[in-house]
Design an enzyme around this catalytic site. Structure first.
Site, mmCIF file in Angstrom:
data_model
loop_
_atom_site.group_PDB
_atom_site.id
_atom_site.type_symbol
_atom_site.label_atom_id
_atom_site.label_comp_id
_atom_site.label_asym_id
_atom_site.label_seq_id
_atom_site.Cartn_x
_atom_site.Cartn_y
_atom_site.Cartn_z
ATOM 1 N N ASP A 32 -20.388 -4.733 -3.295
ATOM 2 C CA ASP A 32 -19.797 -5.955 -3.820
ATOM 3 C C ASP A 32 -20.084 -7.155 -2.922
ATOM 4 O O ASP A 32 -19.388 -7.369 -1.917
ATOM 5 C CB ASP A 32 -18.273 -5.744 -3.945
ATOM 6 C CG ASP A 32 -17.581 -6.945 -4.526
ATOM 7 O OD1 ASP A 32 -16.334 -6.938 -4.584
ATOM 8 O OD2 ASP A 32 -18.277 -7.903 -4.929
ATOM 9 N N ASP A 216 -22.927 -12.520 -6.916
ATOM 10 C CA ASP A 216 -21.807 -11.588 -6.832
ATOM 11 C C ASP A 216 -22.095 -10.274 -7.552
ATOM 12 O O ASP A 216 -21.893 -10.153 -8.768
ATOM 13 C CB ASP A 216 -20.571 -12.266 -7.436
ATOM 14 C CG ASP A 216 -19.328 -11.410 -7.315
ATOM 15 O OD1 ASP A 216 -18.245 -11.900 -7.692
ATOM 16 O OD2 ASP A 216 -19.430 -10.254 -6.853
HETATM 17 O O1 LIG Z 1 -13.910 -10.584 -6.653
HETATM 18 C C1 LIG Z 1 -15.083 -10.724 -6.776
HETATM 19 C C2 LIG Z 1 -16.022 -9.581 -6.530
HETATM 20 N N1 LIG Z 1 -15.296 -8.339 -6.481
HETATM 21 C C3 LIG Z 1 -14.862 -7.823 -7.779
HETATM 22 C C4 LIG Z 1 -14.270 -6.448 -7.586
HETATM 23 C C5 LIG Z 1 -13.649 -5.962 -8.845
HETATM 24 C C6 LIG Z 1 -12.604 -6.542 -9.531
HETATM 25 N N2 LIG Z 1 -12.293 -5.777 -10.604
HETATM 26 C C7 LIG Z 1 -13.132 -4.708 -10.651
HETATM 27 C C8 LIG Z 1 -13.212 -3.645 -11.559
HETATM 28 C C9 LIG Z 1 -14.196 -2.676 -11.354
HETATM 29 C C10 LIG Z 1 -15.065 -2.769 -10.277
HETATM 30 C C11 LIG Z 1 -14.983 -3.828 -9.371
HETATM 31 C C12 LIG Z 1 -14.005 -4.786 -9.567
HETATM 32 N N3 LIG Z 1 -15.674 -11.873 -7.162
HETATM 33 C C13 LIG Z 1 -14.948 -12.983 -7.470
HETATM 34 S S1 LIG Z 1 -15.160 -14.449 -6.628
HETATM 35 C C14 LIG Z 1 -14.013 -15.300 -7.576
HETATM 36 C C15 LIG Z 1 -13.460 -14.464 -8.503
HETATM 37 C C16 LIG Z 1 -12.492 -14.911 -9.464
HETATM 38 C C17 LIG Z 1 -11.285 -15.411 -9.027
HETATM 39 C C18 LIG Z 1 -10.365 -15.878 -9.970
HETATM 40 C C19 LIG Z 1 -10.662 -15.828 -11.343
HETATM 41 C C20 LIG Z 1 -11.890 -15.323 -11.755
HETATM 42 C C21 LIG Z 1 -12.798 -14.827 -10.827
HETATM 43 C C22 LIG Z 1 -13.981 -13.129 -8.428
HETATM 44 C C23 LIG Z 1 -13.541 -12.034 -9.285
HETATM 45 O O2 LIG Z 1 -12.359 -11.825 -9.443
HETATM 46 N N4 LIG Z 1 -14.499 -11.264 -9.855
HETATM 47 C C24 LIG Z 1 -14.120 -10.083 -10.599
HETATM 48 C C25 LIG Z 1 -13.852 -10.371 -12.036
HETATM 49 C C26 LIG Z 1 -13.550 -9.285 -12.870
HETATM 50 C C27 LIG Z 1 -13.273 -9.519 -14.202
HETATM 51 C C28 LIG Z 1 -13.286 -10.821 -14.725
HETATM 52 C C29 LIG Z 1 -13.590 -11.893 -13.887
HETATM 53 C C30 LIG Z 1 -13.889 -11.655 -12.543
#
Ligand SMILES: O=C(CNCCc1c[nH]c2ccccc12)Nc1scc(-c2ccccc2)c1C(=O)NCc1ccccc1
Length: 324
Positions: A32, A216
């Site tokens: 990630d 990402d």
């Molecule tokens: O967190 C990460 C990377 N790791 C994800 C790990 C993970 C999180 N559920 C998982 C489920 C399965 C596997 C890995 C993961 N990236 C970033 S930067 C900013 C945001 C964000 C902040 C606020 C609002 C929106 C985005 C995110 C984010 O929430 N992405 C996930 C996502 C998931 C679904 C929809 C939108 C964004």
């Protein structure tokens, strides 16, 4: 010294899992580049939440050391999250070994992860200033590996519905076409953040204002500013923003246009085939482009990264892109 590891897509390319050996125990983790914690399902995870996961048992590792009193707690934009305790152990990825790597043991995991049985934790590849461990922030696997790498880089070659790879410490030029196009990274927020200079829908002209974006690998889709999302879907006649589906959907029979993101001199094309992301089962399809929810930066997730070969250059704080 370097490492090469296979990245295997889950159904619908929802995530990509890679084998990681921790204290002699191998678990499939989600690499990630959007977060900086290496956390795993473990014997400390409630048995009701362990379900069909592969768990890490520190008691069975001769090299595990507890970091007494250290804790972590992470939450993601989709509302999911996890928390727990911390230790160190020897971590090996594709032949590359890091000793005394912080390994975060989950004592609580949200339902999104509990029900995702293929995913036994995350290996964070963003910058260490995003790590959540307290009272002392920990370094990522890649930060710790940096000094032993021939080149202080890792590369991502993710693919649609077939295994791809991550390489650490070298750039395999057989994995891309032409030359790499580098852009500077602003890592002050801990992300692989850079500027996109414009975009084009289909074979339209490149326009729009420049905007910030992050590379990402942990986010499935391509999340963009609402104005760009609306502009894109205005080109698909049946497109609509469906509350029930959780985003923009369209008739599966539609011809879906490409999206091109202008990154410096590089025109990063995401083919329409990748932007028709998945079938909803009712004749409509779910779009690979969705809203970034007003984040303030675009999130170029797996849908984007599948169409490029990407170099995450820790030494020069830059990103390199090339077509495949
Ligand atoms: O967190 C990460 C990377 N790791 C994800 C790990 C993970 C999180 N559920 C998982 C489920 C399965 C596997 C890995 C993961 N990236 C970033 S930067 C900013 C945001 C964000 C902040 C606020 C609002 C929106 C985005 C995110 C984010 O929430 N992405 C996930 C996502 C998931 C679904 C929809 C939108 C964004």
């Amino acid at each position: 010294v370097g490492g090469d590891v296979t990245a295997t897509p889950e159904s619908d390319d929802n995530e990509y899992l890679c084998p990681v050996t921790i204290g002699g125990q191998t678990l499939n983790l989600d690499f990630d580049s959007g977060s900086s914690d290496l956390w795993v399902f473990s014997t400390s995870t409630p048995s009701s939440e362990q379900q069909s996961h592969t768990i890490y048992n520190p008691a069975k590792s001769s090299t595990f050391k507890e970091l007494n009193g250290f804790t972590w707690q992470i939450s993601y934009g989709d509302g999911s999250g996890a928390s727990g305790t911390v230790g160190t152990d020897t971590v090996t990825v594709g032949g590359l070994t890091v000793k005394n790597q912080a390994v975060e043991l989950a004592t609580a995991v949200s339902s999104e992860f509990v029900t995702d049985s293929a995913n036994n934790g995350l290996l964070g590849l963003a910058w260490s200033n995003l790590n959540t461990v307290e009272p002392t922030q920990q370094q990522t696997f890649f930060a710790n590996a940096g000094p032993q790498l021939q080149q202080n880089v890792f590369t991502a070659d993710l693919r649609h519905d077939q295994p791809g790879s991550y390489d650490f410490g070298f750039i395999d030029t057989s994995k891309f076409q032409g030359n790499l196009n580098y852009v500077p990274v602003d890592n002050s927020q801990g992300f692989w953040q850079f500027t996109v200079d414009g975009y084009a829908v289909g074979d339209g002209a490149t326009g729009g204002n420049s905007f910030s974006a992050i590379a990402d690998t942990g986010t499935t889709l391509l999340l963009l500013d609402d104005n760009i999302v609306s502009d894109y879907y205005s080109q698909i006649s049946s497109a609509q923003n469906s509350n029930s589906a959780g985003g923009f959907v369209f008739d599966c029979t539609e011809d879906v246009p490409d999206l091109t993101l202008q990154i410096g001199d590089y025109a990063a094309v995401v083919p329409g085939s990748l932007l028709n992301f998945s079938q909803n089962g009712d004749g409509t399809c779910f779009g690979g482009i969705q809203s970034d929810g007003g984040q303030g930066f675009a999130i170029l997730g797996d849908v984007f990264l599948k169409a490029q070969f990407t170099v995450f250059d820790q030494g020069n704080v830059q990103l390199g892109f090339a077509p495949k």
